[in-house]
Scaffold this active site. Structure first.
Site, PDB file in Angstrom:
ATOM      1  CE  LYS A  96      66.987  -1.454  17.252  1.00 31.95           C
ATOM      2  NZ  LYS A  96      67.028  -2.064  18.601  1.00 31.95           N
TER       3      LYS A  96
ATOM      4  CD  GLN B  21      69.465  -2.356  21.194  1.00 36.55           C
ATOM      5  OE1 GLN B  21      68.566  -1.667  20.722  1.00 36.55           O
ATOM      6  NE2 GLN B  21      69.797  -3.524  20.693  1.00 36.55           N
TER       7      GLN B  21
ATOM      8  CG  ASP C 286      61.794  -3.105  21.998  1.00 31.23           C
ATOM      9  OD1 ASP C 286      62.017  -3.492  20.844  1.00 31.23           O
ATOM     10  OD2 ASP C 286      62.675  -2.732  22.787  1.00 31.23           O
TER      11      ASP C 286
HETATM   12  N1  GUN Z   1      68.413  -6.401  21.449  1.00 37.09           N
HETATM   13  C1  GUN Z   1      68.374  -7.245  20.381  1.00 37.09           C
HETATM   14  N2  GUN Z   1      67.196  -7.115  19.711  1.00 37.09           N
HETATM   15  C2  GUN Z   1      66.489  -6.167  20.376  1.00 37.09           C
HETATM   16  C3  GUN Z   1      65.206  -5.597  20.165  1.00 37.09           C
HETATM   17  O1  GUN Z   1      64.454  -5.946  19.233  1.00 37.09           O
HETATM   18  N3  GUN Z   1      64.825  -4.644  21.064  1.00 37.09           N
HETATM   19  C4  GUN Z   1      65.627  -4.260  22.103  1.00 37.09           C
HETATM   20  N4  GUN Z   1      65.164  -3.341  22.940  1.00 37.09           N
HETATM   21  N5  GUN Z   1      66.816  -4.781  22.327  1.00 37.09           N
HETATM   22  C5  GUN Z   1      67.254  -5.720  21.461  1.00 37.09           C
END
Ligand code: GUN
Length: 298
Positions: A54, A98, A121
């Protein structure tokens, strides 16, 4: 006949180029550099890889910001303080914590603390509620990426029978809500199967569109798939010998499905592209609500 591949990597590349152009246009028009902060608590190995991906994608698209790496021993109060600071920081337009968080931290309280206007998100109850009401603002990145991939690939969802395997708040539940929305990529008749569903295989076999987000490596084999169905594999696991595999047994399902996403190179790159796209949307929305010059003119 082997299924055609739904190439998420190629589409994600196009979307990232568009996001980079949007980020540059935003800067030229407003002087604003879109900013994304990803908060990573602890040292979960998979999360570290996702967060690094990311971070580099954001940098490449001309989006500013950083990763805040906090120790696994971070307390709930300390994490909430971090979020409060990011909520108040005018250079930060998108905040992503995350998941999963280390044991002992209350995920729900953390998500609720993020400003819903910076919740790129789409997990905050306000954003989830807007999606459920058919008036989405920020939509969770993985299901949004799946929808973009289906639309761009010309997969018809209207009037089709869609089955989602998995009811997680990150993928299955928002995916089902998106497929039910009115309009492109929606208008499907949706069934969600989960751990309490008897005989999910029989239900999956009725699907024209099968979205697999169960979190179980190669669990879906050809027997789960109606001939000619479109199959989207959201899973990613490190298989024997270090090979990446999905929730779908690719080789056998490719013999029955008409179209299938690969792992890697299917849904994963789309998730990151949508995060960048949501971040530009957040920066524009925050700027439109509160242009920095309005205070000095008041
Ligand atoms: N963990 C796995 N996929 C995601 C996501 O799309 N966003 C976040 N914040 N954590 C994750």
């Amino acid at each position: 006949m082997a299924a055609a591949i739904l190439d998420g990597r190629a589409l994600a590349r196009q979307i990232r180029a568009r996001v980079a152009a949007d980020a540059a246009a935003l800067k030229a028009e407003t002087g604003l550099e879109a900013g994304l902060v990803v908060v990573l608590v602890g040292e979960d190995p998979a999360s570290q890889v996702y967060v690094r991906n990311k971070e580099s994608a954001a940098r490449e698209a001309g989006i500013g910001g950083r990763v805040e790496r906090l120790p696994a021993a971070t307390t709930q109060a300390e994490l909430l303080d971090w979020i409060d600071r990011l909520n108040a920081d005018p250079a930060v337009h998108g905040i992503l914590v995350q998941l999963p968080l280390p044991a002992g931290l209350d995920e729900r309280a953390v998500i609720e603390r993020i400003s819903p206007l910076k919740d790129v998100d789409g997990f905050h109850p306000q954003n989830f509620g807007l999606l459920a009401q058919g008036a989405p603002r920020f939509v969770p990145c993985t299901p949004l990426g799946v929808r973009e991939l289906l639309i761009a690939s010309g997969v018809e969802t209207r009037g089709k029978r869609a089955v989602v395997l998995g009811r997680s708040r990150i993928v299955g539940l928002p995916m089902a809500l998106l497929l039910m929305q009115k309009g492109p990529g929606g208008d499907a008749t949706v069934t969600v199967c989960h751990t309490a569903t008897p005989d999910p295989q029989a239900i999956a076999r009725e699907a024209d569109l099968l979205i697999v987000a169960m979190g179980r490596p190669e669990a879906v084999t050809a027997e789960w798939v109606k001939p000619g169905a479109v199959v989207v594999d959201v899973g990613i696991h490190r298989g024997a010998g270090g090979k990446l595999v999905g929730d779908v047994h690719h080789a056998s399902v490719a013999e029955v499905a008409s179209r299938l996403t690969p792992v890697p190179g299917g849904v994963g790159p789309m998730t990151i592209a949508m995060l960048l796209s949501n971040t530009i949307q957040a920066a524009r929305m925050i700027f439109q609500a509160q242009p920095p010059s309005s205070e000095s003119q008041a």
